[in-house]
Write a protein that holds these residues in place. Structure first.
Motif: not given
Length: 342
Positions: A245, A233, A256, A248, A250-253
């Motif tokens: 993160a 991910r 960073k 990027d 995916g939109n894993w919320k």
């Protein structure tokens, strides 16, 4: 406490157990494979039974292989594996640690009746396979105290050297109708108090913070596939810090890393970061995945090393308060520390 790295045999890289691999982790002592992969692939199953798991997977004898029965995946597919098939595989493939052939996992949203049926069916398998080195299983659920009583009343099970505890993940993640965290922790703690001489394995501990929970509960080993899942991910783990993160995918919320955290990653001493640096963690495809996965598993091993050292020398209470940051599980860890100090 031993960290058991969960593997995906569909994509076995990075070869963290291989001394010739640039991703080799010297402190890794155990891996876990699921029987699902062998049930689904006759070729892989035949090879493992013919050559043994260590040889067929290229894993040295110095690294123990744990065999999970794959009950969660099989239940999703509405499949029950014939016990004789599993027995034959264990006998020929020779894993170092192996669970009973089947267990029935209680989901928190189940009624009390259904949770009790899961217990009865799992206990029937536990008792049927109470011989040899099959590891019996009990589940974190509203019926955990009943599991404890039944284990204690069964002379053969009571004498087993190792128990495995499943079902913690949905309760930790607050699934619908999950046990309260306090009740869950008290129940697991009671397993340790009731069976002080058994080795206890806790299924499904993924992150650095949950390692603290497992250690404070007195677990002897835990398995994690989270090091790979996070890497896929685009996420990395840092000691004492929640996931970050780094790329990027995916939109894993997930936030960073801030400048201080980036500096920690720059200074990381895992094989992947030493060889490829921060930029290696940011790459896509297999190369980036291998770097992140190696980094994540190294971080788990390092976190565990620090936990064990501070528990052993009596400095854990002072250390964890400064070490752990931004963890949703910090209140649980505080509670367990208070319990140890009572």
């Amino acid at each position: 406490m031993e960290i058991v790295a969960g593997l995906n045999l569909g994509s076995i890289k990075p070869l963290v157990w291989n001394p010739d691999s640039p991703y080799h982790l010297e402190k890794l002592r155990a891996v876990m494979v699921s029987y699902v992969y062998f049930h689904q692939s006759p070729t892989r199953r035949h090879r493992a039974m013919e050559m043994g798991l260590h040889t067929s997977l290229g894993i040295p004898e110095s690294v123990s292989i744990y065999l999970d029965n794959g009950a969660f995946k099989f239940s999703q597919d509405k499949v029950e594996v014939p016990p004789e098939e599993y027995k034959a595989f264990v006998r020929a493939a020779k894993p170092d640690w192996y669970a009973i052939p089947q267990d029935y996992i209680p989901i928190p949203c189940m009624s009390d009746y259904k949770q009790n049926r899961c217990l009865e069916k799992t206990m029937a398998v536990n008792q049927k396979f109470s011989y040899d080195e099959y590891v019996p299983i009990l589940h974190v659920s509203r019926r955990l105290n009943k599991y404890i009583r039944l284990f204690n009343e069964d002379e053969k099970l009571r004498k087993k050297p190792i128990f495995a505890i499943g079902g913690i993940v949905p309760n930790l993640l607050r699934a619908p109708k999950a046990m309260s965290h306090e009740k869950m922790l008290n129940s697991i703690y009671k397993v340790r108090e009731t069976f002080p001489n058994q080795k206890l394995h806790l299924f499904g501990v993924g992150g650095t913070a949950t390692l603290h929970i497992a250690a404070l509960l007195g677990m002897d080993s835990v398995d994690s596939a989270g090091w790979r899942v996070r890497a896929a991910r685009g996420l990395v783990q840092l000691p004492g810090i929640a996931d970050r993160a780094i790329v990027d995918l995916g939109n894993w919320k997930v936030p960073k890393p801030n400048p201080q955290e980036l500096q920690k990653l720059e200074n990381c001493q895992c094989p992947a970061c030493i060889e490829h640096g921060l930029e290696g963690l940011k790459k896509n495809r297999t190369f980036g995945f291998c770097n992140r996965a190696t980094h994540n598993l190294w971080t788990l091993l390092e976190e565990n090393r620090m936990i064990q050292e501070h528990l052993k020398d009596g400095t854990y209470v002072e250390w964890y308060k400064k070490h752990l940051h931004n963890s949703t599980y910090r209140p649980l860890i505080d509670r367990l520390v208070e319990k140890r100090l009572e």
